[in-house]
Design a protein around this motif. Sequence first.
Motif, PDB file in Angstrom:
ATOM      1  N   HIS A 146      63.769  47.946 105.188  1.00 59.82           N
ATOM      2  CA  HIS A 146      63.026  48.286 106.399  1.00 59.82           C
ATOM      3  C   HIS A 146      62.108  47.162 106.830  1.00 59.82           C
ATOM      4  O   HIS A 146      61.814  46.245 106.055  1.00 59.82           O
ATOM      5  CB  HIS A 146      62.289  49.626 106.258  1.00 59.82           C
ATOM      6  CG  HIS A 146      61.141  49.665 105.293  1.00 59.82           C
ATOM      7  ND1 HIS A 146      61.064  50.564 104.256  1.00 59.82           N
ATOM      8  CD2 HIS A 146      59.982  48.955 105.221  1.00 59.82           C
ATOM      9  CE1 HIS A 146      59.932  50.402 103.589  1.00 59.82           C
ATOM     10  NE2 HIS A 146      59.253  49.434 104.162  1.00 59.82           N
ATOM     11  N   VAL A 148      58.476  46.397 109.255  1.00 62.24           N
ATOM     12  CA  VAL A 148      57.266  47.032 109.782  1.00 62.24           C
ATOM     13  C   VAL A 148      56.543  46.040 110.694  1.00 62.24           C
ATOM     14  O   VAL A 148      56.203  44.933 110.268  1.00 62.24           O
ATOM     15  CB  VAL A 148      56.342  47.496 108.631  1.00 62.24           C
ATOM     16  CG1 VAL A 148      55.066  48.115 109.178  1.00 62.24           C
ATOM     17  CG2 VAL A 148      57.072  48.494 107.741  1.00 62.24           C
ATOM     18  N   HIS A 190      62.959  55.413 106.354  1.00 65.57           N
ATOM     19  CA  HIS A 190      62.667  54.605 107.540  1.00 65.57           C
ATOM     20  C   HIS A 190      63.297  53.226 107.413  1.00 65.57           C
ATOM     21  O   HIS A 190      63.254  52.620 106.358  1.00 65.57           O
ATOM     22  CB  HIS A 190      61.163  54.503 107.829  1.00 65.57           C
ATOM     23  CG  HIS A 190      60.325  53.886 106.753  1.00 65.57           C
ATOM     24  ND1 HIS A 190      59.998  54.526 105.588  1.00 65.57           N
ATOM     25  CD2 HIS A 190      59.730  52.670 106.679  1.00 65.57           C
ATOM     26  CE1 HIS A 190      59.226  53.749 104.843  1.00 65.57           C
ATOM     27  NE2 HIS A 190      59.055  52.611 105.476  1.00 65.57           N
ATOM     28  N   HIS A 208      55.556  43.617 107.087  1.00 69.93           N
ATOM     29  CA  HIS A 208      56.365  43.351 105.892  1.00 69.93           C
ATOM     30  C   HIS A 208      57.823  43.728 106.084  1.00 69.93           C
ATOM     31  O   HIS A 208      58.172  44.452 107.014  1.00 69.93           O
ATOM     32  CB  HIS A 208      55.792  44.055 104.656  1.00 69.93           C
ATOM     33  CG  HIS A 208      55.934  45.544 104.642  1.00 69.93           C
ATOM     34  ND1 HIS A 208      55.012  46.399 105.188  1.00 69.93           N
ATOM     35  CD2 HIS A 208      56.914  46.344 104.149  1.00 69.93           C
ATOM     36  CE1 HIS A 208      55.403  47.651 105.004  1.00 69.93           C
ATOM     37  NE2 HIS A 208      56.559  47.661 104.385  1.00 69.93           N
ATOM     38  N   MET A 210      60.931  45.284 103.601  1.00 76.80           N
ATOM     39  CA  MET A 210      61.157  45.932 102.302  1.00 76.80           C
ATOM     40  C   MET A 210      62.616  45.798 101.880  1.00 76.80           C
ATOM     41  O   MET A 210      63.524  46.004 102.685  1.00 76.80           O
ATOM     42  CB  MET A 210      60.795  47.412 102.374  1.00 76.80           C
ATOM     43  CG  MET A 210      60.764  48.124 101.025  1.00 76.80           C
ATOM     44  SD  MET A 210      62.363  48.601 100.312  1.00 76.80           S
ATOM     45  CE  MET A 210      62.796  49.971 101.357  1.00 76.80           C
ATOM     46  N   HIS A 240      54.504  55.371  97.343  1.00 78.07           N
ATOM     47  CA  HIS A 240      54.161  55.782  98.699  1.00 78.07           C
ATOM     48  C   HIS A 240      54.111  57.301  98.838  1.00 78.07           C
ATOM     49  O   HIS A 240      54.891  58.023  98.223  1.00 78.07           O
ATOM     50  CB  HIS A 240      55.163  55.230  99.710  1.00 78.07           C
ATOM     51  CG  HIS A 240      54.888  53.815 100.095  1.00 78.07           C
ATOM     52  ND1 HIS A 240      53.672  53.407 100.590  1.00 78.07           N
ATOM     53  CD2 HIS A 240      55.664  52.711 100.059  1.00 78.07           C
ATOM     54  CE1 HIS A 240      53.719  52.108 100.852  1.00 78.07           C
ATOM     55  NE2 HIS A 240      54.911  51.654 100.523  1.00 78.07           N
ATOM     56  N   TYR A 249      53.776  44.812  96.799  1.00 75.02           N
ATOM     57  CA  TYR A 249      53.823  43.918  97.960  1.00 75.02           C
ATOM     58  C   TYR A 249      53.208  42.571  97.586  1.00 75.02           C
ATOM     59  O   TYR A 249      52.174  42.520  96.923  1.00 75.02           O
ATOM     60  CB  TYR A 249      52.980  44.456  99.115  1.00 75.02           C
ATOM     61  CG  TYR A 249      53.442  45.730  99.776  1.00 75.02           C
ATOM     62  CD1 TYR A 249      53.467  46.943  99.110  1.00 75.02           C
ATOM     63  CD2 TYR A 249      53.807  45.712 101.126  1.00 75.02           C
ATOM     64  CE1 TYR A 249      53.847  48.112  99.752  1.00 75.02           C
ATOM     65  CE2 TYR A 249      54.192  46.876 101.777  1.00 75.02           C
ATOM     66  CZ  TYR A 249      54.215  48.076 101.080  1.00 75.02           C
ATOM     67  OH  TYR A 249      54.583  49.220 101.726  1.00 75.02           O
ATOM     68  N   GLU A 259      57.896  43.633 100.403  1.00 75.78           N
ATOM     69  CA  GLU A 259      57.804  44.813  99.554  1.00 75.78           C
ATOM     70  C   GLU A 259      59.105  44.933  98.778  1.00 75.78           C
ATOM     71  O   GLU A 259      60.191  44.889  99.369  1.00 75.78           O
ATOM     72  CB  GLU A 259      57.596  46.081 100.411  1.00 75.78           C
ATOM     73  CG  GLU A 259      57.540  47.354  99.575  1.00 75.78           C
ATOM     74  CD  GLU A 259      57.407  48.625 100.423  1.00 75.78           C
ATOM     75  OE1 GLU A 259      57.612  48.561 101.651  1.00 75.78           O
ATOM     76  OE2 GLU A 259      57.113  49.684  99.835  1.00 75.78           O
TER      77      GLU A 259
HETATM   78 FE   LIG Z   1      57.223  49.461 103.443  1.00 84.30          FE
END
Ligand SMILES: [Fe+2]
Length: 289
Positions: A146, A148, A190, A208, A210, A240, A249, A259
């Motif tokens: 993912h 962000v 996500h 970031h 992931m 999380h 991270y 991440e």
């Molecule tokens: Fe994340």
Amino acid sequence: MPVTELSYIGLLSSDRDGWASILSEIVGMQRIPDAQPRTDYYRMDERDYRIFVETSETDHLGVVGWGVNSMEALDALSERIAAAGVVVDEGAADLIAQRGARAIRCFTDPEGYKVELAYAPPATEAPFASGRPISGFKTGELGMGHVVLHCAKYRENVSFYHKVLGFRISDYIVWADADATFMRCNPRHHSLALLNESLGMESGALNHIMFEMKSLADVGRAYDLVLDRKYPIIMTLGQHSNDKATSFYFVAPGGVGIEIGWNGVTIDNESEWQVAKYDSTKLWGHRMD
Ligand SMILES: [Fe+2]
């Protein structure tokens, strides 16, 4: 859902060697050096590449590539985007060749992030060879992981990805000065999260990327390597609140967060999923001090 996965990410960097150390030696990707002039490509799975890093004077996000699984989906989605008032360009022949795709569409999202839609089934039959011994990356139908992104036009951009591109809302987290919306385009909890300008980061900032490993041991060994090599830690090992991933991270060139995680939830039954709002990103760990 027309978009099926986070397919690839292109980065521009003044420190390609720094990225090479992180992506191949720590994360465990396979580096394909100089596949294009001044560009390194990185494999995570059967795809030709998932990340590319191009030499630049400054460090920033180049492009986010979202995958579709047919030409029909590519055309239908392009029409929806154009109908929303966003200019969609057909990728030039050299770009399509560079991406190893059958077809590409290019546009800029309401925030100003460069986006590509790609219909790009794998072209290589060469097996993935990891940069260090790992059990592998959790990709397949879940895509590469993912991304962000911070947005000044946060609500507008969330609405664009949700209503125009068809991403589904998984949940929200509101904490400190941050307001984040987590969105999916396949069973991965996500593939995209958007948040406001917060946490000291402004529009244009890639918070970031992931990558999800198949085993916790892969995450732990990466954590050891990051500590050994003294890369700055953004958040210590933790879990999380929303996707339940266990991760840590650290900082890559240009201040980009990486991440490395394991065991994030997948949403396999759409009708049973409840959209929640959390007030913390973590269940435990993820310490920042
Ligand atoms: Fe994340």
